[in-house]
Scaffold this active site. Sequence first.
Site, PDB file in Angstrom:
ATOM      1  N   GLN A  81       0.818  -1.207   0.000  1.00 24.48           N
ATOM      2  CA  GLN A  81       0.000   0.000   0.000  1.00 24.48           C
ATOM      3  C   GLN A  81       0.860   1.269   0.000  1.00 24.48           C
ATOM      4  O   GLN A  81       2.035   1.228   0.359  1.00 24.48           O
ATOM      5  CB  GLN A  81      -0.884   0.027   1.261  1.00 24.48           C
ATOM      6  CG  GLN A  81      -1.493  -1.315   1.597  1.00 24.48           C
ATOM      7  CD  GLN A  81      -2.215  -1.381   2.916  1.00 24.48           C
ATOM      8  OE1 GLN A  81      -3.387  -1.073   2.968  1.00 24.48           O
ATOM      9  NE2 GLN A  81      -1.540  -1.787   3.962  1.00 24.48           N
ATOM     10  N   GLU A  95      -2.228   0.702  13.003  1.00 22.34           N
ATOM     11  CA  GLU A  95      -1.847   2.042  13.488  1.00 22.34           C
ATOM     12  C   GLU A  95      -1.654   2.073  15.005  1.00 22.34           C
ATOM     13  O   GLU A  95      -1.121   3.049  15.549  1.00 22.34           O
ATOM     14  CB  GLU A  95      -2.859   3.105  13.026  1.00 22.34           C
ATOM     15  CG  GLU A  95      -4.181   3.104  13.726  1.00 22.34           C
ATOM     16  CD  GLU A  95      -5.057   4.295  13.310  1.00 22.34           C
ATOM     17  OE1 GLU A  95      -5.685   4.205  12.247  1.00 22.34           O
ATOM     18  OE2 GLU A  95      -5.118   5.283  14.052  1.00 22.34           O
ATOM     19  N   ASP A 110      -0.992 -12.388   7.659  1.00 23.78           N
ATOM     20  CA  ASP A 110      -2.397 -12.336   7.290  1.00 23.78           C
ATOM     21  C   ASP A 110      -3.197 -12.876   8.493  1.00 23.78           C
ATOM     22  O   ASP A 110      -2.906 -13.964   9.001  1.00 23.78           O
ATOM     23  CB  ASP A 110      -2.575 -13.227   6.052  1.00 23.78           C
ATOM     24  CG  ASP A 110      -4.027 -13.509   5.754  1.00 23.78           C
ATOM     25  OD1 ASP A 110      -4.857 -12.616   5.964  1.00 23.78           O
ATOM     26  OD2 ASP A 110      -4.331 -14.637   5.312  1.00 23.78           O
ATOM     27  N   ALA A 111      -4.179 -12.117   8.954  1.00 17.69           N
ATOM     28  CA  ALA A 111      -4.903 -12.483  10.186  1.00 17.69           C
ATOM     29  C   ALA A 111      -5.593 -13.839  10.041  1.00 17.69           C
ATOM     30  O   ALA A 111      -5.683 -14.603  11.002  1.00 17.69           O
ATOM     31  CB  ALA A 111      -5.920 -11.403  10.530  1.00 17.69           C
ATOM     32  N   ASP A 130     -10.255  -4.846  13.172  1.00 19.47           N
ATOM     33  CA  ASP A 130      -9.944  -3.434  12.858  1.00 19.47           C
ATOM     34  C   ASP A 130      -9.332  -3.428  11.461  1.00 19.47           C
ATOM     35  O   ASP A 130      -8.161  -3.105  11.274  1.00 19.47           O
ATOM     36  CB  ASP A 130      -8.982  -2.864  13.899  1.00 19.47           C
ATOM     37  CG  ASP A 130      -8.744  -1.368  13.676  1.00 19.47           C
ATOM     38  OD1 ASP A 130      -9.543  -0.726  12.969  1.00 19.47           O
ATOM     39  OD2 ASP A 130      -7.742  -0.849  14.210  1.00 19.47           O
ATOM     40  N   ASP A 154      -1.157  -7.673  11.931  1.00 22.53           N
ATOM     41  CA  ASP A 154      -1.365  -6.858  10.731  1.00 22.53           C
ATOM     42  C   ASP A 154      -0.481  -7.404   9.615  1.00 22.53           C
ATOM     43  O   ASP A 154       0.647  -7.827   9.853  1.00 22.53           O
ATOM     44  CB  ASP A 154      -1.011  -5.393  11.023  1.00 22.53           C
ATOM     45  CG  ASP A 154      -1.637  -4.454  10.003  1.00 22.53           C
ATOM     46  OD1 ASP A 154      -2.594  -3.747  10.365  1.00 22.53           O
ATOM     47  OD2 ASP A 154      -1.168  -4.434   8.840  1.00 22.53           O
TER      48      ASP A 154
HETATM   49  N1  SPD Z   1      -8.283   0.670  10.792  1.00 25.56           N
HETATM   50  C1  SPD Z   1      -9.208   0.540   9.719  1.00 25.56           C
HETATM   51  C2  SPD Z   1     -10.279   1.585   9.814  1.00 25.56           C
HETATM   52  C3  SPD Z   1     -11.085   1.677   8.565  1.00 25.56           C
HETATM   53  C4  SPD Z   1     -12.042   2.809   8.647  1.00 25.56           C
HETATM   54  N2  SPD Z   1     -12.312   3.330   7.387  1.00 25.56           N
HETATM   55  C5  SPD Z   1     -12.821   4.641   7.428  1.00 25.56           C
HETATM   56  C6  SPD Z   1     -13.025   5.256   6.071  1.00 25.56           C
HETATM   57  C7  SPD Z   1     -13.608   6.606   6.159  1.00 25.56           C
HETATM   58  N3  SPD Z   1     -13.859   7.162   4.860  1.00 25.56           N
END
Ligand code: SPD
Length: 324
Positions: free
Chosen positions: A50, A105, A156-157, A174, A125
């Site tokens: 990414q 994050e 990979d989870a 998440d 992650d």
């Molecule tokens: N940690 C992954 C959170 C994903 C949330 N996406 C939000 C997008 C808002 N446009």
Amino acid sequence: MDSQADAKDQCRHAKDDADACKWYEEEIDDDLKWSFALNSVLHKGTSKYQEIALIDTKRFGKVLVIDGKMQSAEIDEFIYHECLIHPSLLCHPNPKTVFIMGGGEGSAAREVLKHRTVESVVMCDIDEEVVDFCRKYLTVNQSAFGDSKLCLIINDAKAELEKREEQYDIIVGDLSDPMEGGPCYQLYTKSFYEQILKPKLRHQGIFVTQAGPAGVLTHKEVFSSIYNTLKHVFKYVVAYTTHVPSFADTWGWVMASDEPLVMDSRQIDERIGERINGELLYLNGESLVSSTTMNKSVYTSLLNETHIYTEENARFLYGHGKGW
Ligand code: SPD
């Protein structure tokens, strides 16, 4: 106006013009964009999977952007992350072990680690470079990254859960939003929930996932389907929503368990007092309970949804992930 004042004025206008050009613009749909005026682009990086950036926006502070999609904003990420983490941990009688799918994050782990009952947290992650980037630049999460209860796994989870023998009190999704060609829409499917995730929950275990936009106009994109899919896998399923200003929408989460998910606002307030180190900024007992009440439009869609999320019949949010 004297010539010095005139020059100053022109300079101010030139600066305004230059600043006016600095915008981060995200396509929310093919007919809708969401723009943030920028102070600066703080850091940029590219991983195997990414593109990552940390931008300093005038309205929302530092914003983490992955593949051109905003993930979280300094000024209101507490709303998303408190809602993602605390409801399930507060419903559980004694949560000790937590597995976070994604969460690179570090904010989800930070919230989990506020719970005194928690003895260990696995955060899994896929993208090491995103994790390193966030560890370096998101100073608010540095103590979570350094916490001895945190076990950070790069994998990979799905593969990680499959190979582990341990079970967990809480499993958290998440994950990035489900996007076509993206890295994780498979982690929203019935077969994944049924065959891989559910067996890794302990007795009284709870699964919770972020479930995409849940606004009056957007909840059928993926939210109602994720809710319905989990209803086919677990006995008790609770959806809840709240507005996240930087997402420009109401957001949704879904909790699921084979034990009843009891939410009494007094008990939740007591548990917040007993179990959590520090203060929550967004959630208390009443706001948590009220977040489970849907407006009529969303309520009716959840009730009537028939779509079950599978790899062959997936739903996606707008945009394209990078295939890998
Ligand atoms: N940690 C992954 C959170 C994903 C949330 N996406 C939000 C997008 C808002 N446009």
